[in-house]
Every structure is written in structure tokens, then in C-alpha cells.
Design a protein around this motif. Structure first.
Motif, PDB file in Angstrom:
ATOM      1  N   LEU A 266      85.948  66.140  47.311  1.00 38.54           N
ATOM      2  CA  LEU A 266      85.911  64.823  47.065  1.00 38.54           C
ATOM      3  C   LEU A 266      86.513  64.215  48.316  1.00 38.54           C
ATOM      4  N   LEU A 267      86.025  63.560  48.881  1.00 33.28           N
ATOM      5  CA  LEU A 267      86.352  62.682  50.062  1.00 33.28           C
ATOM      6  C   LEU A 267      86.495  61.310  49.996  1.00 33.28           C
ATOM      7  N   VAL A 268      87.835  60.633  50.565  1.00 30.32           N
ATOM      8  CA  VAL A 268      88.414  59.406  50.535  1.00 30.32           C
ATOM      9  C   VAL A 268      88.374  58.787  51.608  1.00 30.32           C
ATOM     10  N   ASP A 269      87.939  57.383  51.447  1.00 35.23           N
ATOM     11  CA  ASP A 269      87.801  56.591  52.554  1.00 35.23           C
ATOM     12  C   ASP A 269      88.261  55.251  52.027  1.00 35.23           C
ATOM     13  N   ASP A 270      88.661  54.145  52.806  1.00 27.47           N
ATOM     14  CA  ASP A 270      89.184  52.802  52.160  1.00 27.47           C
ATOM     15  C   ASP A 270      87.774  52.072  52.082  1.00 27.47           C
TER      16      ASP A 270
ATOM     17  N   TYR B  89     100.755  56.081  59.913  1.00 22.34           N
ATOM     18  CA  TYR B  89     100.295  56.669  58.525  1.00 22.34           C
ATOM     19  C   TYR B  89      98.472  56.383  58.699  1.00 22.34           C
ATOM     20  N   ASN B  90      98.155  57.460  57.791  1.00 17.17           N
ATOM     21  CA  ASN B  90      96.789  57.330  57.558  1.00 17.17           C
ATOM     22  C   ASN B  90      96.513  57.020  56.048  1.00 17.17           C
ATOM     23  N   GLN B  91      96.055  55.805  56.060  1.00 13.92           N
ATOM     24  CA  GLN B  91      95.867  55.098  54.690  1.00 13.92           C
ATOM     25  C   GLN B  91      94.990  55.860  53.762  1.00 13.92           C
ATOM     26  N   THR B  92      93.942  56.556  54.270  1.00 17.92           N
ATOM     27  CA  THR B  92      93.323  57.253  53.598  1.00 17.92           C
ATOM     28  C   THR B  92      93.742  58.439  52.893  1.00 17.92           C
ATOM     29  N   ALA B  93      94.767  58.982  53.649  1.00 16.62           N
ATOM     30  CA  ALA B  93      95.579  60.027  53.047  1.00 16.62           C
ATOM     31  C   ALA B  93      96.579  59.654  52.092  1.00 16.62           C
ATOM     32  N   ILE B  94      97.082  58.408  52.097  1.00 13.31           N
ATOM     33  CA  ILE B  94      97.895  58.296  51.391  1.00 13.31           C
ATOM     34  C   ILE B  94      97.241  57.746  49.781  1.00 13.31           C
ATOM     35  N   LEU B  95      95.961  57.114  50.357  1.00 13.28           N
ATOM     36  CA  LEU B  95      95.092  56.857  48.952  1.00 13.28           C
ATOM     37  C   LEU B  95      94.545  58.220  48.237  1.00 13.28           C
ATOM     38  N   ALA B  96      94.143  59.178  49.062  1.00 13.18           N
ATOM     39  CA  ALA B  96      93.794  60.434  48.587  1.00 13.18           C
ATOM     40  C   ALA B  96      94.945  61.051  47.619  1.00 13.18           C
ATOM     41  N   LYS B  97      96.076  61.000  48.204  1.00 11.59           N
ATOM     42  CA  LYS B  97      97.207  61.643  47.634  1.00 11.59           C
ATOM     43  C   LYS B  97      97.496  60.946  46.255  1.00 11.59           C
ATOM     44  N   THR B  98      97.340  59.636  46.286  1.00 12.44           N
ATOM     45  CA  THR B  98      97.407  59.098  45.011  1.00 12.44           C
ATOM     46  C   THR B  98      96.182  59.169  43.975  1.00 12.44           C
ATOM     47  N   ILE B  99      95.207  59.256  44.474  1.00  9.68           N
ATOM     48  CA  ILE B  99      93.969  59.550  43.543  1.00  9.68           C
ATOM     49  C   ILE B  99      93.996  60.842  43.018  1.00  9.68           C
ATOM     50  N   SER B 100      94.586  61.801  43.733  1.00 11.39           N
ATOM     51  CA  SER B 100      94.819  63.221  43.259  1.00 11.39           C
ATOM     52  C   SER B 100      95.762  63.386  42.291  1.00 11.39           C
TER      53      SER B 100
ATOM     54  N   LYS C 168      93.317  68.974  43.584  1.00 11.56           N
ATOM     55  CA  LYS C 168      94.310  69.469  44.416  1.00 11.56           C
ATOM     56  C   LYS C 168      94.176  68.700  45.972  1.00 11.56           C
ATOM     57  N   TYR C 169      94.972  67.712  46.446  1.00  8.21           N
ATOM     58  CA  TYR C 169      94.918  67.109  47.918  1.00  8.21           C
ATOM     59  C   TYR C 169      95.029  68.032  48.905  1.00  8.21           C
ATOM     60  N   HIS C 170      94.027  68.172  49.851  1.00 10.00           N
ATOM     61  CA  HIS C 170      94.317  68.886  50.990  1.00 10.00           C
ATOM     62  C   HIS C 170      94.159  68.150  52.219  1.00 10.00           C
ATOM     63  N   SER C 171      94.934  68.191  53.388  1.00  8.83           N
ATOM     64  CA  SER C 171      94.975  67.415  54.502  1.00  8.83           C
ATOM     65  C   SER C 171      94.374  67.928  55.811  1.00  8.83           C
TER      66      SER C 171
ATOM     67  N   TYR D  39      85.917  64.406  37.729  1.00  9.24           N
ATOM     68  CA  TYR D  39      86.059  65.117  38.642  1.00  9.24           C
ATOM     69  C   TYR D  39      86.814  66.433  38.782  1.00  9.24           C
ATOM     70  N   SER D  40      86.728  66.952  37.309  1.00  4.29           N
ATOM     71  CA  SER D  40      87.628  68.232  37.126  1.00  4.29           C
ATOM     72  C   SER D  40      87.015  69.624  37.685  1.00  4.29           C
ATOM     73  N   ASP D  41      85.981  69.424  38.324  1.00  4.75           N
ATOM     74  CA  ASP D  41      85.504  70.607  39.019  1.00  4.75           C
ATOM     75  C   ASP D  41      85.310  70.663  40.495  1.00  4.75           C
ATOM     76  N   MET D  42      85.986  69.397  40.916  1.00  3.98           N
ATOM     77  CA  MET D  42      86.396  69.387  42.518  1.00  3.98           C
ATOM     78  C   MET D  42      87.243  70.349  42.782  1.00  3.98           C
ATOM     79  N   ASP D  43      87.187  71.154  43.941  1.00  4.78           N
ATOM     80  CA  ASP D  43      88.280  71.794  44.535  1.00  4.78           C
ATOM     81  C   ASP D  43      89.206  71.325  45.406  1.00  4.78           C
ATOM     82  N   TYR D  44      88.891  70.226  46.046  1.00  4.56           N
ATOM     83  CA  TYR D  44      89.833  69.445  46.818  1.00  4.56           C
ATOM     84  C   TYR D  44      89.511  68.087  46.985  1.00  4.56           C
TER      85      TYR D  44
END
Length: 177
Positions: free
Chosen positions: A142-146, A78-89, A95-98, A57-62
Motif C-alpha cells: 500500500l503506497l501513500v502519497d499526498d 520531514y517527509n510528509q508522506t512518511a508521516i501520513l503513511a505511519k498515521t494510516i498504518s 505494517k509501516y516500512h520506510s 487492507y488487511s491482506d496488505m503486507d506493507y
């Protein structure tokens, strides 16, 4: 579990999930999502570290989470997908962007709805974050969902992103039905 989606009705390019949505996944996600058991996050982090690598995923912008409506966020805390996205980031160094998408309607829970009811429930629910439309154009996101069940949530989010000229949307989740 990796899936490349070529169906015309999908607005995302691919999905990748840790596991199938069975009893184990259901219990683990519920612990994380509804009971704030962040010990489970450590398990997800370890598993994602095993299946993801920087170059994939190195070519992903966010990397962005599926947003929660402000009322649901307030109730849950809390937003569980935001926490997960930060972790995966941190794992894949994207770069994580909320503040790319918002959920502008407080919809009913999707869990007991069929595909058509889910589509109706989520229609026109997501929008670009006010003032940040420029962050979408020509970007690979890159979109993250649970959980991906029917794909309605990720498709609606992706539709908004692609409508605002994202060049690509890929999706990562913990589980997929």
C-alpha cells in the motif's frame, strides 16, 4: 473517492483518496507539506479513520510512503508522506516500512509540469532500497502519497515495485485531481 485502474499503462491496482484536489485540499496539504502544520494531520487522521477500515487492507503486507530525495528531506526536515503513511498504518493495522523504495535523483518540483514533462522528470528516479529487494517479491504493498495529479509519481513507484515482483500495489492519498 475510490478508483480502480484497469488501464494497461498503470502499474498500480487501485487508488483511494480523501477528496478532490480543489482549493480546500490545496490549502490543507500546503499547510502540512510546506509549513509543518501538524494540526492538519489530526484532521486527515480523523477523515481517514472514517473512510478506511481494517478489513479493506488487511491482506496488505506493507504500507510505504512515496520517498523524498535525501536533499529535499534535509531541506524540509520531514517527509510528509512518511508521516501520513505511519498515521494510516495505525488506523488500518498494516505494517509501516520506510525502507522499501528510495528516490535516487533530486528532481525538480512536479507542481508546474504537465504530464509528459512529469514523466520525463521522474523516469528512473525511484529504486528499491539497497539490500531490501527481497522485501518486495510476492508482497502486497500500500503506497501513500499526498496528491495524485497525473498519477506519474505513483505509477513510477509502482512500476519499480511490480518490476521487482510485488504481487499488488494499491495507493492511498489525501487528494486527487
Amino acid at each position: 473517492m475510490k478508483d480502480s485502474c484497469v488501464n494497461k499503462e498503470h502499474h498500480y491496482h487501485s487508488t483511494r483518496s480523501l477528496m478532490e484536489y480543489g482549493n480546500v485540499a490545496k490549502d490543507l496539504i500546503a499547510q502540512f507539506k510546506f509549513y509543518a502544520n501538524f494540526e492538519v494531520l489530526k484532521l486527515f487522521k480523523n477523515w481517514f479513520s472514517c473512510i478506511l477500515n481494517d478489513s479493506e487492507y488487511s491482506d496488505m503486507d506493507y504500507i510505504i510512503p512515496v520517498p523524498l530525495h535525501k536533499e529535499r528531506l534535509k531541506a524540509r526536515g520531514y517527509n510528509q508522506t512518511a508521516i501520513l503513511a505511519k498515521t494510516i498504518s495505525r488506523i488500518i493495522k498494516v505494517k509501516y516500512h520506510s525502507k522499501i523504495l528510495i528516490k535516487n535523483k533530486n528532481t525538480i518540483s512536479q507542481s508546474n509540469l504537465g504530464k509528459e514533462a512529469r514523466e520525463k522528470n521522474l523516469k528512473n528516479t525511484f529504486a528499491p532500497y539497497p539490500g531490501n529487494i527481497h522485501l518486495i517479491k510476492n508482497k502486497k504493498i500500500l503506497l501513500v502519497d499526498d496528491i495524485i495529479t497525473t498519477g506519474t509519481t505513483i505509477n513510477e513507484c509502482s512500476k519499480v515495485l511490480m518490476h521487482h515482483k510485488a504481487s499488488q500495489v494499491n495507493v492511498i492519498s489525501i487528494a486527487r485531481r
